[in-house]
Scaffold this motif. Structure first.
Motif, PDB file in Angstrom:
ATOM      1  N   ILE A 126       0.870  -1.182   0.000  1.00 34.26           N
ATOM      2  CA  ILE A 126       0.000   0.000   0.000  1.00 34.26           C
ATOM      3  C   ILE A 126       0.904   1.228   0.000  1.00 34.26           C
ATOM      4  O   ILE A 126       1.310   1.733   1.044  1.00 34.26           O
ATOM      5  CB  ILE A 126      -0.917   0.008   1.248  1.00 34.26           C
ATOM      6  N   HIS A 127       1.253   1.669  -1.175  1.00 33.25           N
ATOM      7  CA  HIS A 127       2.184   2.783  -1.321  1.00 33.25           C
ATOM      8  C   HIS A 127       2.078   3.274  -2.762  1.00 33.25           C
ATOM      9  O   HIS A 127       1.789   2.488  -3.656  1.00 33.25           O
ATOM     10  CB  HIS A 127       3.599   2.275  -1.014  1.00 33.25           C
ATOM     11  N   PRO A 128       2.360   4.538  -3.020  1.00 35.36           N
ATOM     12  CA  PRO A 128       2.262   5.024  -4.401  1.00 35.36           C
ATOM     13  C   PRO A 128       3.327   4.450  -5.348  1.00 35.36           C
ATOM     14  O   PRO A 128       3.169   4.517  -6.552  1.00 35.36           O
ATOM     15  CB  PRO A 128       2.411   6.537  -4.274  1.00 35.36           C
ATOM     16  N   TRP A 129       4.403   3.883  -4.799  1.00 38.04           N
ATOM     17  CA  TRP A 129       5.432   3.270  -5.632  1.00 38.04           C
ATOM     18  C   TRP A 129       4.818   2.098  -6.399  1.00 38.04           C
ATOM     19  O   TRP A 129       4.181   1.240  -5.789  1.00 38.04           O
ATOM     20  CB  TRP A 129       6.562   2.772  -4.729  1.00 38.04           C
ATOM     21  N   PRO A 130       4.988   2.023  -7.729  1.00 38.15           N
ATOM     22  CA  PRO A 130       4.379   0.930  -8.520  1.00 38.15           C
ATOM     23  C   PRO A 130       5.135  -0.395  -8.363  1.00 38.15           C
ATOM     24  O   PRO A 130       5.821  -0.847  -9.272  1.00 38.15           O
ATOM     25  CB  PRO A 130       4.429   1.469  -9.948  1.00 38.15           C
ATOM     26  N   MET A 131       5.009  -1.004  -7.191  1.00 36.76           N
ATOM     27  CA  MET A 131       5.756  -2.223  -6.873  1.00 36.76           C
ATOM     28  C   MET A 131       5.400  -3.383  -7.801  1.00 36.76           C
ATOM     29  O   MET A 131       6.267  -4.172  -8.164  1.00 36.76           O
ATOM     30  CB  MET A 131       5.511  -2.632  -5.419  1.00 36.76           C
ATOM     31  N   GLY A 132       4.142  -3.491  -8.197  1.00 33.81           N
ATOM     32  CA  GLY A 132       3.753  -4.571  -9.099  1.00 33.81           C
ATOM     33  C   GLY A 132       4.518  -4.506 -10.411  1.00 33.81           C
ATOM     34  O   GLY A 132       5.044  -5.518 -10.891  1.00 33.81           O
ATOM     35  N   THR A 133       4.620  -3.313 -10.973  1.00 28.98           N
ATOM     36  CA  THR A 133       5.338  -3.146 -12.234  1.00 28.98           C
ATOM     37  C   THR A 133       6.822  -3.420 -12.049  1.00 28.98           C
ATOM     38  O   THR A 133       7.450  -4.069 -12.891  1.00 28.98           O
ATOM     39  CB  THR A 133       5.120  -1.725 -12.792  1.00 28.98           C
ATOM     40  N   LEU A 134       7.384  -2.957 -10.947  1.00 33.18           N
ATOM     41  CA  LEU A 134       8.797  -3.224 -10.684  1.00 33.18           C
ATOM     42  C   LEU A 134       9.047  -4.725 -10.552  1.00 33.18           C
ATOM     43  O   LEU A 134      10.009  -5.255 -11.119  1.00 33.18           O
ATOM     44  CB  LEU A 134       9.260  -2.491  -9.420  1.00 33.18           C
ATOM     45  N   LEU A 135       8.189  -5.424  -9.832  1.00 30.51           N
ATOM     46  CA  LEU A 135       8.336  -6.879  -9.694  1.00 30.51           C
ATOM     47  C   LEU A 135       8.211  -7.587 -11.044  1.00 30.51           C
ATOM     48  O   LEU A 135       8.947  -8.535 -11.330  1.00 30.51           O
ATOM     49  CB  LEU A 135       7.291  -7.428  -8.727  1.00 30.51           C
ATOM     50  N   ILE A 136       7.281  -7.136 -11.849  1.00 33.87           N
ATOM     51  CA  ILE A 136       7.090  -7.730 -13.175  1.00 33.87           C
ATOM     52  C   ILE A 136       8.324  -7.493 -14.040  1.00 33.87           C
ATOM     53  O   ILE A 136       8.848  -8.419 -14.664  1.00 33.87           O
ATOM     54  CB  ILE A 136       5.815  -7.163 -13.844  1.00 33.87           C
ATOM     55  N   ASN A 137       8.805  -6.253 -14.075  1.00 32.80           N
ATOM     56  CA  ASN A 137       9.973  -5.946 -14.895  1.00 32.80           C
ATOM     57  C   ASN A 137      11.217  -6.676 -14.396  1.00 32.80           C
ATOM     58  O   ASN A 137      12.008  -7.192 -15.190  1.00 32.80           O
ATOM     59  CB  ASN A 137      10.219  -4.441 -14.941  1.00 32.80           C
ATOM     60  N   PHE A 138      11.386  -6.755 -13.075  1.00 32.57           N
ATOM     61  CA  PHE A 138      12.532  -7.453 -12.520  1.00 32.57           C
ATOM     62  C   PHE A 138      12.464  -8.950 -12.825  1.00 32.57           C
ATOM     63  O   PHE A 138      13.416  -9.541 -13.333  1.00 32.57           O
ATOM     64  CB  PHE A 138      12.636  -7.233 -10.999  1.00 32.57           C
ATOM     65  N   SER A 139      11.332  -9.560 -12.519  1.00 30.44           N
ATOM     66  CA  SER A 139      11.219 -11.006 -12.723  1.00 30.44           C
ATOM     67  C   SER A 139      11.260 -11.360 -14.212  1.00 30.44           C
ATOM     68  O   SER A 139      11.855 -12.376 -14.597  1.00 30.44           O
ATOM     69  CB  SER A 139       9.951 -11.561 -12.061  1.00 30.44           C
ATOM     70  N   GLY A 140      10.673 -10.538 -15.059  1.00 32.42           N
ATOM     71  CA  GLY A 140      10.731 -10.791 -16.498  1.00 32.42           C
ATOM     72  C   GLY A 140      12.149 -10.681 -17.029  1.00 32.42           C
ATOM     73  O   GLY A 140      12.583 -11.489 -17.859  1.00 32.42           O
ATOM     74  N   SER A 141      12.896  -9.695 -16.529  1.00 38.41           N
ATOM     75  CA  SER A 141      14.291  -9.535 -16.953  1.00 38.41           C
ATOM     76  C   SER A 141      15.144 -10.703 -16.465  1.00 38.41           C
ATOM     77  O   SER A 141      16.004 -11.200 -17.191  1.00 38.41           O
ATOM     78  CB  SER A 141      14.848  -8.207 -16.419  1.00 38.41           C
ATOM     79  N   LEU A 142      14.909 -11.146 -15.247  1.00 34.04           N
ATOM     80  CA  LEU A 142      15.622 -12.306 -14.714  1.00 34.04           C
ATOM     81  C   LEU A 142      15.313 -13.545 -15.559  1.00 34.04           C
ATOM     82  O   LEU A 142      16.221 -14.284 -15.967  1.00 34.04           O
ATOM     83  CB  LEU A 142      15.228 -12.543 -13.257  1.00 34.04           C
ATOM     84  N   CYS A 143      14.046 -13.759 -15.860  1.00 29.85           N
ATOM     85  CA  CYS A 143      13.631 -14.932 -16.643  1.00 29.85           C
ATOM     86  C   CYS A 143      14.198 -14.913 -18.053  1.00 29.85           C
ATOM     87  O   CYS A 143      14.634 -15.958 -18.557  1.00 29.85           O
ATOM     88  CB  CYS A 143      12.102 -15.021 -16.700  1.00 29.85           C
ATOM     89  N   ILE A 144      14.225 -13.737 -18.696  1.00 27.60           N
ATOM     90  CA  ILE A 144      14.732 -13.709 -20.068  1.00 27.60           C
ATOM     91  C   ILE A 144      16.232 -13.979 -20.093  1.00 27.60           C
ATOM     92  O   ILE A 144      16.744 -14.597 -21.022  1.00 27.60           O
ATOM     93  CB  ILE A 144      14.367 -12.407 -20.809  1.00 27.60           C
ATOM     94  N   GLY A 145      16.931 -13.564 -19.043  1.00 30.63           N
ATOM     95  CA  GLY A 145      18.349 -13.883 -18.958  1.00 30.63           C
ATOM     96  C   GLY A 145      18.583 -15.374 -18.801  1.00 30.63           C
ATOM     97  O   GLY A 145      19.457 -15.962 -19.449  1.00 30.63           O
TER      98      GLY A 145
END
Length: 125
Positions: free
Chosen positions: A30-49
């Motif tokens: 519960i915070h204005p920081w877009p944590m969902g998007t950060l998690l998606i971008n981080f995990s997607g980048s990890l997976c593509i590597g």
């Protein structure tokens, strides 16, 4: 045709995974920081590597590239593709180009989103 079906199936799963992770993250963060998007971008980048190396070493059949990298991760996050392209430039001995690409991508894309919002709001009042 089979190739396109693989991409479509992977894309459908990636889109659902993005929605699920984003929704789940926002319930617990519960915070204005877009944590969902950060998690998606981080995990997607990890997976593509990970997938890049597995495909490079023939640990996965090449058809999985279509399903997982193009389809699933393409729908899950295009940030993963940007990340891989940046790393590939670096690994090809072009660190200045990799850095320039990263900065240009972030600045241009954030600016484009801002311009799209500004112009659309102006047109619609």
């Amino acid at each position: 045709m089979q190739h396109l079906v693989f991409i479509a199936l992977g894309g459908a799963c990636g889109a659902l995974a993005r929605y699920g992770l984003s929704t789940h993250a926002h319930k617990f963060w519960i915070h204005p920081w877009p944590m969902g998007t950060l998690l998606i971008n981080f995990s997607g980048s990890l997976c593509i590597g990970i997938l890049f190396v597995m495909l490079e070493r023939a640990a996965l059949h090449p058809d999985w590239r279509s399903v997982l990298m193009v389809g699933f991760l393409g729908a899950f996050t295009t940030f993963s593709t940007f990340s891989l392209e940046t790393v590939e430039l670096w690994l090809q001995g072009q660190p200045a180009m990799a850095a320039a690409y990263a900065v240009a991508s972030v600045v241009c894309c954030v600016s484009a989103a801002a311009l799209g919002i500004y112009f659309t709001r102006s047109l619609l009042g």
